[in-house]
Design a protein around this motif. Structure first.
Motif, PDB file in Angstrom:
ATOM      1  N   ASP A  13     -21.295 -14.439 -17.823  1.00  0.00           N
ATOM      2  CA  ASP A  13     -22.337 -14.287 -16.805  1.00  0.00           C
ATOM      3  C   ASP A  13     -22.135 -15.268 -15.660  1.00  0.00           C
ATOM      4  OD1 ASP A  13     -23.491 -12.267 -18.307  1.00  0.00           O
ATOM      5  OD2 ASP A  13     -25.019 -13.588 -19.186  1.00  0.00           O
ATOM      6  N   HIS A  14     -21.774 -16.486 -15.998  1.00  0.00           N
ATOM      7  CA  HIS A  14     -21.506 -17.508 -14.972  1.00  0.00           C
ATOM      8  C   HIS A  14     -20.355 -17.064 -14.065  1.00  0.00           C
ATOM      9  CE1 HIS A  14     -20.976 -21.453 -13.171  1.00  0.00           C
ATOM     10  NE2 HIS A  14     -19.700 -21.381 -13.488  1.00  0.00           N
ATOM     11  N   TYR A  15     -19.258 -16.615 -14.655  1.00  0.00           N
ATOM     12  CA  TYR A  15     -18.114 -16.140 -13.865  1.00  0.00           C
ATOM     13  C   TYR A  15     -18.507 -14.960 -12.983  1.00  0.00           C
ATOM     14  CZ  TYR A  15     -14.916 -18.966 -16.726  1.00  0.00           C
ATOM     15  OH  TYR A  15     -14.261 -19.981 -17.345  1.00  0.00           O
ATOM     16  N   ARG A  16     -19.274 -14.043 -13.519  1.00  0.00           N
ATOM     17  CA  ARG A  16     -19.695 -12.859 -12.765  1.00  0.00           C
ATOM     18  C   ARG A  16     -20.561 -13.260 -11.570  1.00  0.00           C
ATOM     19  NH1 ARG A  16     -21.557 -10.355 -16.786  1.00  0.00           N
ATOM     20  NH2 ARG A  16     -19.591  -9.399 -17.351  1.00  0.00           N
ATOM     21  N   ARG A  17     -21.506 -14.180 -11.779  1.00  0.00           N
ATOM     22  CA  ARG A  17     -22.354 -14.645 -10.665  1.00  0.00           C
ATOM     23  C   ARG A  17     -21.515 -15.349  -9.606  1.00  0.00           C
ATOM     24  NH1 ARG A  17     -25.629 -16.051 -14.915  1.00  0.00           N
ATOM     25  NH2 ARG A  17     -25.047 -18.240 -14.752  1.00  0.00           N
ATOM     26  N   ALA A  18     -20.571 -16.169 -10.037  1.00  0.00           N
ATOM     27  CA  ALA A  18     -19.712 -16.875  -9.079  1.00  0.00           C
ATOM     28  C   ALA A  18     -18.878 -15.881  -8.280  1.00  0.00           C
ATOM     29  CB  ALA A  18     -18.802 -17.861  -9.820  1.00  0.00           C
ATOM     30  N   LEU A  19     -18.317 -14.898  -8.944  1.00  0.00           N
ATOM     31  CA  LEU A  19     -17.518 -13.884  -8.263  1.00  0.00           C
ATOM     32  C   LEU A  19     -18.352 -13.102  -7.260  1.00  0.00           C
ATOM     33  CD1 LEU A  19     -14.877 -12.229  -7.996  1.00  0.00           C
ATOM     34  CD2 LEU A  19     -15.767 -10.780  -9.819  1.00  0.00           C
ATOM     35  N   ASN A  20     -19.537 -12.700  -7.647  1.00  0.00           N
ATOM     36  CA  ASN A  20     -20.387 -11.886  -6.774  1.00  0.00           C
ATOM     37  C   ASN A  20     -20.969 -12.654  -5.603  1.00  0.00           C
ATOM     38  OD1 ASN A  20     -19.940  -9.563  -8.272  1.00  0.00           O
ATOM     39  ND2 ASN A  20     -21.691  -9.939  -9.603  1.00  0.00           N
ATOM     40  N   SER A  21     -21.093 -13.975  -5.722  1.00  0.00           N
ATOM     41  CA  SER A  21     -21.690 -14.755  -4.642  1.00  0.00           C
ATOM     42  C   SER A  21     -20.654 -15.422  -3.733  1.00  0.00           C
ATOM     43  CB  SER A  21     -22.633 -15.819  -5.209  1.00  0.00           C
ATOM     44  OG  SER A  21     -21.915 -16.766  -5.965  1.00  0.00           O
ATOM     45  N   TYR A  22     -19.399 -15.413  -4.121  1.00  0.00           N
ATOM     46  CA  TYR A  22     -18.371 -16.097  -3.339  1.00  0.00           C
ATOM     47  C   TYR A  22     -18.080 -15.348  -2.050  1.00  0.00           C
ATOM     48  CZ  TYR A  22     -13.997 -18.218  -1.926  1.00  0.00           C
ATOM     49  OH  TYR A  22     -13.018 -18.844  -1.211  1.00  0.00           O
ATOM     50  N   ARG A  23     -18.089 -16.056  -0.942  1.00  0.00           N
ATOM     51  CA  ARG A  23     -17.735 -15.510   0.364  1.00  0.00           C
ATOM     52  C   ARG A  23     -16.703 -16.440   0.994  1.00  0.00           C
ATOM     53  NH1 ARG A  23     -19.796 -12.225  -2.045  1.00  0.00           N
ATOM     54  NH2 ARG A  23     -21.677 -11.067  -1.642  1.00  0.00           N
ATOM     55  N   PRO A  24     -15.444 -16.015   1.028  1.00  0.00           N
ATOM     56  CA  PRO A  24     -14.413 -16.901   1.571  1.00  0.00           C
ATOM     57  C   PRO A  24     -14.631 -17.163   3.061  1.00  0.00           C
ATOM     58  CG  PRO A  24     -13.527 -14.712   1.174  1.00  0.00           C
ATOM     59  CD  PRO A  24     -14.920 -14.719   0.633  1.00  0.00           C
ATOM     60  N   LEU A  25     -14.302 -18.366   3.478  1.00  0.00           N
ATOM     61  CA  LEU A  25     -14.395 -18.743   4.885  1.00  0.00           C
ATOM     62  C   LEU A  25     -13.068 -18.472   5.577  1.00  0.00           C
ATOM     63  CD1 LEU A  25     -16.246 -22.142   4.457  1.00  0.00           C
ATOM     64  CD2 LEU A  25     -17.237 -19.915   5.016  1.00  0.00           C
ATOM     65  N   ARG A  26     -13.101 -18.321   6.865  1.00  0.00           N
ATOM     66  CA  ARG A  26     -11.879 -18.139   7.642  1.00  0.00           C
ATOM     67  C   ARG A  26     -11.140 -19.482   7.733  1.00  0.00           C
ATOM     68  NH1 ARG A  26     -11.366 -13.177   9.141  1.00  0.00           N
ATOM     69  NH2 ARG A  26     -13.163 -11.938   9.654  1.00  0.00           N
ATOM     70  N   TYR A  27      -9.821 -19.394   7.835  1.00  0.00           N
ATOM     71  CA  TYR A  27      -8.975 -20.579   7.919  1.00  0.00           C
ATOM     72  C   TYR A  27      -8.202 -20.513   9.233  1.00  0.00           C
ATOM     73  CZ  TYR A  27      -5.162 -23.792   6.938  1.00  0.00           C
ATOM     74  OH  TYR A  27      -4.252 -24.808   7.011  1.00  0.00           O
ATOM     75  N   ALA A  28      -8.328 -21.552  10.071  1.00  0.00           N
ATOM     76  CA  ALA A  28      -7.715 -21.538  11.397  1.00  0.00           C
ATOM     77  C   ALA A  28      -6.342 -22.206  11.439  1.00  0.00           C
ATOM     78  CB  ALA A  28      -8.645 -22.219  12.407  1.00  0.00           C
ATOM     79  N   GLY A  29      -5.882 -22.775  10.338  1.00  0.00           N
ATOM     80  CA  GLY A  29      -4.576 -23.441  10.317  1.00  0.00           C
ATOM     81  C   GLY A  29      -3.441 -22.456  10.101  1.00  0.00           C
ATOM     82  N   ARG A  30      -2.248 -22.990  10.032  1.00  0.00           N
ATOM     83  CA  ARG A  30      -1.061 -22.170   9.756  1.00  0.00           C
ATOM     84  C   ARG A  30      -1.037 -21.803   8.276  1.00  0.00           C
ATOM     85  NH1 ARG A  30       2.560 -22.962  14.064  1.00  0.00           N
ATOM     86  NH2 ARG A  30       1.944 -24.688  15.376  1.00  0.00           N
ATOM     87  N   ALA A  31      -0.589 -20.599   7.965  1.00  0.00           N
ATOM     88  CA  ALA A  31      -0.565 -20.153   6.570  1.00  0.00           C
ATOM     89  C   ALA A  31       0.706 -19.361   6.285  1.00  0.00           C
ATOM     90  CB  ALA A  31      -1.789 -19.299   6.266  1.00  0.00           C
ATOM     91  N   LEU A  32       1.236 -19.556   5.094  1.00  0.00           N
ATOM     92  CA  LEU A  32       2.420 -18.839   4.630  1.00  0.00           C
ATOM     93  C   LEU A  32       2.139 -18.329   3.221  1.00  0.00           C
ATOM     94  CD1 LEU A  32       5.428 -18.009   4.740  1.00  0.00           C
ATOM     95  CD2 LEU A  32       5.970 -20.312   3.926  1.00  0.00           C
ATOM     96  N   VAL A  33       2.343 -17.034   3.015  1.00  0.00           N
ATOM     97  CA  VAL A  33       2.155 -16.423   1.698  1.00  0.00           C
ATOM     98  C   VAL A  33       3.506 -15.935   1.205  1.00  0.00           C
ATOM     99  CG1 VAL A  33       1.100 -14.500   0.448  1.00  0.00           C
ATOM    100  CG2 VAL A  33      -0.223 -15.751   2.165  1.00  0.00           C
ATOM    101  N   PHE A  34       3.862 -16.316  -0.005  1.00  0.00           N
ATOM    102  CA  PHE A  34       5.078 -15.824  -0.634  1.00  0.00           C
ATOM    103  C   PHE A  34       4.734 -14.605  -1.467  1.00  0.00           C
ATOM    104  CE2 PHE A  34       5.868 -20.381  -0.087  1.00  0.00           C
ATOM    105  CZ  PHE A  34       7.073 -20.338   0.603  1.00  0.00           C
ATOM    106  N   HIS A  35       5.641 -13.643  -1.505  1.00  0.00           N
ATOM    107  CA  HIS A  35       5.406 -12.444  -2.301  1.00  0.00           C
ATOM    108  C   HIS A  35       6.717 -11.942  -2.888  1.00  0.00           C
ATOM    109  CE1 HIS A  35       7.125  -9.632   0.664  1.00  0.00           C
ATOM    110  NE2 HIS A  35       6.645 -10.493   1.539  1.00  0.00           N
ATOM    111  N   SER A  36       6.593 -11.105  -3.887  1.00  0.00           N
ATOM    112  CA  SER A  36       7.747 -10.508  -4.545  1.00  0.00           C
ATOM    113  C   SER A  36       8.336  -9.394  -3.684  1.00  0.00           C
ATOM    114  CB  SER A  36       7.308  -9.926  -5.888  1.00  0.00           C
ATOM    115  OG  SER A  36       8.310  -9.096  -6.418  1.00  0.00           O
ATOM    116  N   PRO A  37       9.656  -9.232  -3.693  1.00  0.00           N
ATOM    117  CA  PRO A  37      10.243  -8.098  -2.978  1.00  0.00           C
ATOM    118  C   PRO A  37       9.833  -6.764  -3.617  1.00  0.00           C
ATOM    119  CG  PRO A  37      11.927  -9.248  -4.229  1.00  0.00           C
ATOM    120  CD  PRO A  37      10.663 -10.059  -4.327  1.00  0.00           C
ATOM    121  N   ASP A  38       9.346  -6.815  -4.852  1.00  0.00           N
ATOM    122  CA  ASP A  38       8.888  -5.617  -5.544  1.00  0.00           C
ATOM    123  C   ASP A  38       7.422  -5.307  -5.253  1.00  0.00           C
ATOM    124  OD1 ASP A  38      11.403  -5.372  -6.703  1.00  0.00           O
ATOM    125  OD2 ASP A  38      10.829  -6.611  -8.413  1.00  0.00           O
TER     126      ASP A  38
END
Length: 102
Positions: A13-38
Motif C-alpha cells: 500500500d505504501h509503494y502504491r501511494r508513493a507511485l500514484n502521488s509522485y510527480r517528477p519535476l523538470r530538469y534543466a541541466g544536461r542529460a545523457l541516457v544510455f540504452h541497449s541497441p536492442d
C-alpha cells in the motif's frame, strides 16, 4: 518446498501511494541516457525512453552493448564509464543538442 512468504500489505500500500502521488519535476541541466541497441524503436516509440519530456536542457542518448541489465557488465559498463569520465573531464559539453540521439 516451503511457500514463499506473503508480502506485507502495508508495504505494498505504501509503494502504491508513493507511485500514484509522485510527480517528477523538470530538469534543466544536461542529460545523457544510455540504452541497449536492442531497445525497441520505430515510428511510435520514444527514442528518449520518456526522458526528453522531463529534460528541458541539452539531452542525448547513446547506445551501448548489452540488454537492459547487461549494460552494466562489460563491454557496456566500460563504455559508459569512459563516456561519463569524458563528460566530467570536459564539463559535459559533449551533450549540446536537446533531443539528440548521439
Amino acid at each position: 518446498e516451503l511457500p514463499a512468504p506473503a508480502p506485507d500489505q502495508w508495504m505494498l500500500d505504501h509503494y502504491r501511494r508513493a507511485l500514484n502521488s509522485y510527480r517528477p519535476l523538470r530538469y534543466a541541466g544536461r542529460a545523457l541516457v544510455f540504452h541497449s541497441p536492442d531497445q525497441p524503436s520505430g515510428r511510435f516509440l520514444d527514442v528518449s525512453l520518456g526522458w526528453a519530456e522531463l529534460c528541458t536542457g541539452p539531452f542525448a542518448n547513446e547506445s551501448v552493448p548489452g540488454d537492459h541489465l547487461g549494460l552494466f557488465q562489460d563491454p557496456g559498463a566500460s563504455q559508459m564509464a569512459a563516456r561519463i569520465n569524458a563528460l566530467l573531464r570536459d564539463g559535459a559539453h559533449g551533450i549540446d543538442n536537446p533531443g539528440s540521439n548521439a
